[in-house]
Design a protein around this motif. Structure first.
Motif, short mmCIF file in Angstrom:
data_model
loop_
_atom_site.label_atom_id
_atom_site.label_comp_id
_atom_site.label_asym_id
_atom_site.label_seq_id
_atom_site.Cartn_x
_atom_site.Cartn_y
_atom_site.Cartn_z
N ASP A 150 41.53 28.08 12.48
CA ASP A 150 40.90 27.33 11.39
C ASP A 150 41.60 27.61 10.07
O ASP A 150 41.82 26.70 9.27
N ALA A 151 41.96 28.85 9.83
CA ALA A 151 42.63 29.21 8.57
C ALA A 151 43.97 28.53 8.47
O ALA A 151 44.35 28.04 7.41
N ARG A 152 44.71 28.47 9.56
CA ARG A 152 46.03 27.83 9.52
C ARG A 152 45.90 26.34 9.23
O ARG A 152 46.65 25.79 8.44
N ARG A 153 44.93 25.70 9.87
CA ARG A 153 44.76 24.26 9.62
C ARG A 153 44.36 24.02 8.17
O ARG A 153 44.85 23.10 7.54
N HIS A 154 43.48 24.87 7.63
CA HIS A 154 43.05 24.73 6.23
C HIS A 154 44.24 24.89 5.29
O HIS A 154 44.33 24.23 4.27
N ALA A 155 45.17 25.77 5.65
CA ALA A 155 46.34 26.03 4.79
C ALA A 155 47.47 25.04 5.06
O ALA A 155 48.55 25.19 4.52
N GLY A 156 47.22 24.04 5.89
CA GLY A 156 48.25 23.04 6.14
C GLY A 156 49.03 23.28 7.41
O GLY A 156 49.98 22.57 7.71
N GLY A 157 48.66 24.29 8.20
CA GLY A 157 49.34 24.54 9.47
C GLY A 157 48.95 23.51 10.50
O GLY A 157 47.86 22.96 10.47
N ALA A 158 49.86 23.25 11.41
CA ALA A 158 49.62 22.21 12.41
C ALA A 158 49.14 22.78 13.73
O ALA A 158 48.77 22.03 14.62
N GLN A 159 49.14 24.10 13.88
CA GLN A 159 48.76 24.70 15.15
C GLN A 159 47.26 24.61 15.36
O GLN A 159 46.49 24.51 14.43
N ASP A 160 46.84 24.68 16.62
CA ASP A 160 45.42 24.74 16.90
C ASP A 160 45.16 25.94 17.80
O ASP A 160 46.07 26.69 18.14
N ASP A 161 43.90 26.13 18.18
CA ASP A 161 43.55 27.31 18.97
C ASP A 161 44.25 27.36 20.31
O ASP A 161 44.46 28.44 20.85
N SER A 162 44.64 26.21 20.87
CA SER A 162 45.35 26.24 22.16
C SER A 162 46.69 26.96 22.03
O SER A 162 47.14 27.61 22.97
N ASP A 163 47.33 26.87 20.87
CA ASP A 163 48.58 27.62 20.63
C ASP A 163 48.30 29.11 20.61
O ASP A 163 49.08 29.91 21.13
N LEU A 164 47.20 29.51 19.98
CA LEU A 164 46.83 30.92 19.94
C LEU A 164 46.58 31.45 21.35
O LEU A 164 47.02 32.54 21.70
N VAL A 165 45.87 30.68 22.15
CA VAL A 165 45.58 31.09 23.52
C VAL A 165 46.88 31.22 24.31
O VAL A 165 47.14 32.24 24.95
N ARG A 166 47.73 30.21 24.24
CA ARG A 166 48.99 30.22 24.98
C ARG A 166 49.87 31.40 24.56
O ARG A 166 50.36 32.15 25.41
N ASP A 167 50.06 31.57 23.25
CA ASP A 167 51.02 32.56 22.77
C ASP A 167 50.49 33.99 22.77
O ASP A 167 51.27 34.94 22.88
N GLY A 168 49.18 34.17 22.67
CA GLY A 168 48.64 35.51 22.61
C GLY A 168 48.02 36.00 23.90
O GLY A 168 47.92 37.20 24.12
N PHE A 169 47.59 35.06 24.76
CA PHE A 169 46.84 35.48 25.93
C PHE A 169 47.40 34.97 27.25
O PHE A 169 47.02 35.44 28.30
N GLU A 170 48.31 34.00 27.21
CA GLU A 170 48.85 33.47 28.45
C GLU A 170 50.34 33.71 28.61
O GLU A 170 50.87 33.51 29.68
N SER A 171 51.02 34.14 27.56
CA SER A 171 52.45 34.42 27.68
C SER A 171 52.65 35.90 27.99
O SER A 171 51.83 36.74 27.65
N SER A 172 53.75 36.18 28.66
CA SER A 172 54.04 37.56 29.01
C SER A 172 55.48 37.87 28.63
O SER A 172 56.40 37.26 29.17
N PRO A 173 55.69 38.77 27.67
CA PRO A 173 54.67 39.48 26.91
C PRO A 173 54.04 38.56 25.86
O PRO A 173 54.64 37.56 25.48
N PRO A 174 52.85 38.92 25.39
CA PRO A 174 52.22 38.10 24.34
C PRO A 174 53.03 38.15 23.05
O PRO A 174 53.68 39.14 22.75
N TRP A 175 52.98 37.06 22.28
CA TRP A 175 53.69 36.99 20.99
C TRP A 175 52.98 37.77 19.91
O TRP A 175 53.56 38.10 18.89
N PHE A 176 51.70 38.06 20.09
CA PHE A 176 50.94 38.77 19.06
C PHE A 176 49.77 39.52 19.68
O PHE A 176 49.47 39.34 20.86
#
Length: 179
Positions: A33-59
């Protein structure tokens, strides 16, 4: 707030569904939500993919929680310096407005530093807006230093269109020499 029970939780892949639900119930803000408010184009699906579904996680994410209510969060990633070795980069430190100035950010930073000590991390880097006086005051109390002042470093970024252009060999014309 320091006298009240506050838990700092490292979110790992197996806890994704529960913690995302906690974040939704904790208030109007999530990192997406914060990224979208600040003009970011990412959504929560990116967070899920990059932090919880990738190995190793990006963050990784630290959550400050009290009585199952989300108070704040720190989104960080692993970095490496050829000068100092293992590093963390603090991408996003957010505390909900109703609990600001009650020690939540300090506890998140303290926990991140505890993790850094355990993992042999020699530095933590982040950016902060010049007009964020409360954050700058907290960071000064930790002993953080302004890299622009102490080392003459300038923060630079290539956004996606320029990344693609440079990848294709398209550089901008040289800037005129400054006198």
């Amino acid at each position: 707030m320091d006298g009240c029970f506050m838990q700092i939780i490292l979110v790992v892949q197996g806890e994704r569904r529960k913690r995302r639900r906690d974040a939704r119930n904790g208030g109007a803000h999530t990192t997406g939500d914060a990224r979208r408010h600040a003009g970011g184009a990412q959504d929560d699906s990116d967070l899920v993919r990059d932090g919880f579904e990738s190995s190793p996680p990006w963050f990784f994410v630290l959550l400050a929680v009290r009585d199952e209510q989300l108070l704040g969060q720190a989104l960080c990633n692993y970095a490496y310096s050829s000068w100092t070795g293992r590093s963390f980069y603090l991408e996003d430190l957010y505390v909900y407005p109703h609990v600001r100035r009650l020690g939540v950010a300090r506890r998140l930073l303290q926990h991140l530093c505890e993790m850094a000590v355990k993992k042999g991390v020699s530095r933590i880097d982040w950016h902060v807006l010049k007009n964020n006086a409360p954050a700058l005051a907290l960071y000064a109390r930790t002993g953080a230093r302004d890299m622009c002042l102490t080392e003459g470093r300038v923060a630079l970024r290539l956004d996606a269109p320029r990344i693609q252009a440079v990848a294709q060999g398209h550089l901008l014309p040289p800037a005129p020499a400054q006198v």
